[in-house]
Design a protein around this motif. Sequence first.
Motif, PDB file in Angstrom:
ATOM      1  N   ILE A  91      29.570 -28.843 -30.166  1.00 46.80           N
ATOM      2  CA  ILE A  91      30.228 -30.087 -29.776  1.00 46.80           C
ATOM      3  C   ILE A  91      31.726 -29.900 -29.949  1.00 46.80           C
ATOM      4  O   ILE A  91      32.180 -29.368 -30.968  1.00 46.80           O
ATOM      5  N   ASN A  92      32.494 -30.340 -28.965  1.00 43.55           N
ATOM      6  CA  ASN A  92      33.944 -30.276 -29.037  1.00 43.55           C
ATOM      7  C   ASN A  92      34.423 -31.336 -30.032  1.00 43.55           C
ATOM      8  O   ASN A  92      34.527 -32.515 -29.702  1.00 43.55           O
ATOM      9  N   LEU A  93      34.701 -30.905 -31.260  1.00 44.26           N
ATOM     10  CA  LEU A  93      35.092 -31.836 -32.312  1.00 44.26           C
ATOM     11  C   LEU A  93      36.454 -32.466 -32.048  1.00 44.26           C
ATOM     12  O   LEU A  93      36.699 -33.600 -32.445  1.00 44.26           O
ATOM     13  N   GLU A  94      37.357 -31.737 -31.370  1.00 47.27           N
ATOM     14  CA  GLU A  94      38.657 -32.308 -31.011  1.00 47.27           C
ATOM     15  C   GLU A  94      38.467 -33.506 -30.085  1.00 47.27           C
ATOM     16  O   GLU A  94      39.039 -34.566 -30.304  1.00 47.27           O
ATOM     17  N   ALA A  95      37.666 -33.333 -29.055  1.00 46.56           N
ATOM     18  CA  ALA A  95      37.426 -34.415 -28.102  1.00 46.56           C
ATOM     19  C   ALA A  95      36.731 -35.581 -28.784  1.00 46.56           C
ATOM     20  O   ALA A  95      37.077 -36.741 -28.568  1.00 46.56           O
ATOM     21  N   LEU A  96      35.756 -35.283 -29.615  1.00 47.21           N
ATOM     22  CA  LEU A  96      35.025 -36.334 -30.318  1.00 47.21           C
ATOM     23  C   LEU A  96      35.956 -37.116 -31.247  1.00 47.21           C
ATOM     24  O   LEU A  96      35.909 -38.348 -31.286  1.00 47.21           O
ATOM     25  N   GLY A  97      36.827 -36.413 -31.959  1.00 48.01           N
ATOM     26  CA  GLY A  97      37.788 -37.072 -32.825  1.00 48.01           C
ATOM     27  C   GLY A  97      38.791 -37.918 -32.060  1.00 48.01           C
ATOM     28  O   GLY A  97      39.230 -38.967 -32.549  1.00 48.01           O
ATOM     29  N   TYR A  98      39.147 -37.485 -30.872  1.00 50.40           N
ATOM     30  CA  TYR A  98      40.068 -38.257 -30.034  1.00 50.40           C
ATOM     31  C   TYR A  98      39.394 -39.529 -29.518  1.00 50.40           C
ATOM     32  O   TYR A  98      39.974 -40.601 -29.552  1.00 50.40           O
ATOM     33  N   ILE A  99      38.151 -39.402 -29.070  1.00 46.77           N
ATOM     34  CA  ILE A  99      37.433 -40.539 -28.502  1.00 46.77           C
ATOM     35  C   ILE A  99      37.116 -41.578 -29.567  1.00 46.77           C
ATOM     36  O   ILE A  99      37.319 -42.765 -29.370  1.00 46.77           O
ATOM     37  N   ASP A 100      36.603 -41.114 -30.722  1.00 44.61           N
ATOM     38  CA  ASP A 100      36.169 -42.055 -31.754  1.00 44.61           C
ATOM     39  C   ASP A 100      36.312 -41.426 -33.141  1.00 44.61           C
ATOM     40  O   ASP A 100      35.348 -40.907 -33.693  1.00 44.61           O
ATOM     41  N   PRO A 101      37.526 -41.456 -33.713  1.00 45.85           N
ATOM     42  CA  PRO A 101      37.690 -40.884 -35.057  1.00 45.85           C
ATOM     43  C   PRO A 101      36.858 -41.677 -36.054  1.00 45.85           C
ATOM     44  O   PRO A 101      36.702 -42.882 -35.933  1.00 45.85           O
ATOM     45  N   GLY A 102      36.294 -40.972 -37.009  1.00 48.19           N
ATOM     46  CA  GLY A 102      35.473 -41.653 -38.004  1.00 48.19           C
ATOM     47  C   GLY A 102      33.985 -41.446 -37.805  1.00 48.19           C
ATOM     48  O   GLY A 102      33.188 -41.811 -38.670  1.00 48.19           O
ATOM     49  N   VAL A 103      33.579 -40.858 -36.669  1.00 44.40           N
ATOM     50  CA  VAL A 103      32.155 -40.589 -36.482  1.00 44.40           C
ATOM     51  C   VAL A 103      31.716 -39.493 -37.442  1.00 44.40           C
ATOM     52  O   VAL A 103      32.542 -38.730 -37.950  1.00 44.40           O
ATOM     53  N   THR A 104      30.424 -39.432 -37.702  1.00 43.00           N
ATOM     54  CA  THR A 104      29.881 -38.353 -38.515  1.00 43.00           C
ATOM     55  C   THR A 104      28.881 -37.570 -37.686  1.00 43.00           C
ATOM     56  O   THR A 104      28.234 -38.124 -36.790  1.00 43.00           O
ATOM     57  N   ILE A 105      28.781 -36.288 -37.983  1.00 42.37           N
ATOM     58  CA  ILE A 105      27.844 -35.418 -37.278  1.00 42.37           C
ATOM     59  C   ILE A 105      26.870 -34.875 -38.307  1.00 42.37           C
ATOM     60  O   ILE A 105      27.275 -34.261 -39.298  1.00 42.37           O
ATOM     61  N   ASP A 106      25.585 -35.139 -38.088  1.00 46.18           N
ATOM     62  CA  ASP A 106      24.526 -34.651 -38.962  1.00 46.18           C
ATOM     63  C   ASP A 106      23.815 -33.501 -38.269  1.00 46.18           C
ATOM     64  O   ASP A 106      23.378 -33.639 -37.124  1.00 46.18           O
ATOM     65  N   ILE A 107      23.707 -32.372 -38.952  1.00 45.35           N
ATOM     66  CA  ILE A 107      22.993 -31.210 -38.428  1.00 45.35           C
ATOM     67  C   ILE A 107      21.599 -31.208 -39.059  1.00 45.35           C
ATOM     68  O   ILE A 107      21.472 -31.214 -40.287  1.00 45.35           O
ATOM     69  N   ILE A 108      20.567 -31.210 -38.216  1.00 43.72           N
ATOM     70  CA  ILE A 108      19.184 -31.268 -38.668  1.00 43.72           C
ATOM     71  C   ILE A 108      18.497 -29.938 -38.352  1.00 43.72           C
ATOM     72  O   ILE A 108      18.569 -29.456 -37.222  1.00 43.72           O
ATOM     73  N   ARG A 109      17.831 -29.367 -39.350  1.00 35.55           N
ATOM     74  CA  ARG A 109      17.023 -28.149 -39.157  1.00 35.55           C
ATOM     75  C   ARG A 109      15.697 -28.354 -39.865  1.00 35.55           C
ATOM     76  O   ARG A 109      15.683 -28.729 -41.044  1.00 35.55           O
ATOM     77  N   ASP A 110      14.608 -28.085 -39.171  1.00 35.45           N
ATOM     78  CA  ASP A 110      13.263 -28.267 -39.723  1.00 35.45           C
ATOM     79  C   ASP A 110      13.098 -29.664 -40.315  1.00 35.45           C
ATOM     80  O   ASP A 110      12.575 -29.841 -41.421  1.00 35.45           O
TER      81      ASP A 110
END
Length: 137
Positions: free
Chosen positions: A61-80
Amino acid sequence: MNIDSIKNGIVIDHITAGNAMTIYGLLGFDKLECSIAIIKNVSSKKMGKKDIIKIDSNIDINLEALGYIDPGVTIDIIRDSVLVDKRSVDLPEKLHGVLKCKNPRCITSCEQELEQIFMLTDRDKKVYRCMYCEAKA
């Protein structure tokens, strides 16, 4: 409403209510072949209402773009089916290839191979300026 949990993938959480479709379009999620759930206007103690995007695949995921669009979001990485990493996103200092300069006299208008780069000049007002001509984004 029943939305299954994901086994391996990404959850973008704490999206400002109404921004999920903007993120979906600008980050190119419409081109993905995996399952994607967009949940809008979820009740939130912290935000009142929020949106959530669940992606059933491990993608970049382009974190720069995501931060520009909506700063403050969180990204959760799920495995198994287990949360293995949680990242916060903030306004980036530089944007690479996210915006295009609107100034017709900017060198990026003539030199197509130049990467579009914008610098954060006012954090409070979320103002970015072109690195080459200083035009406001």
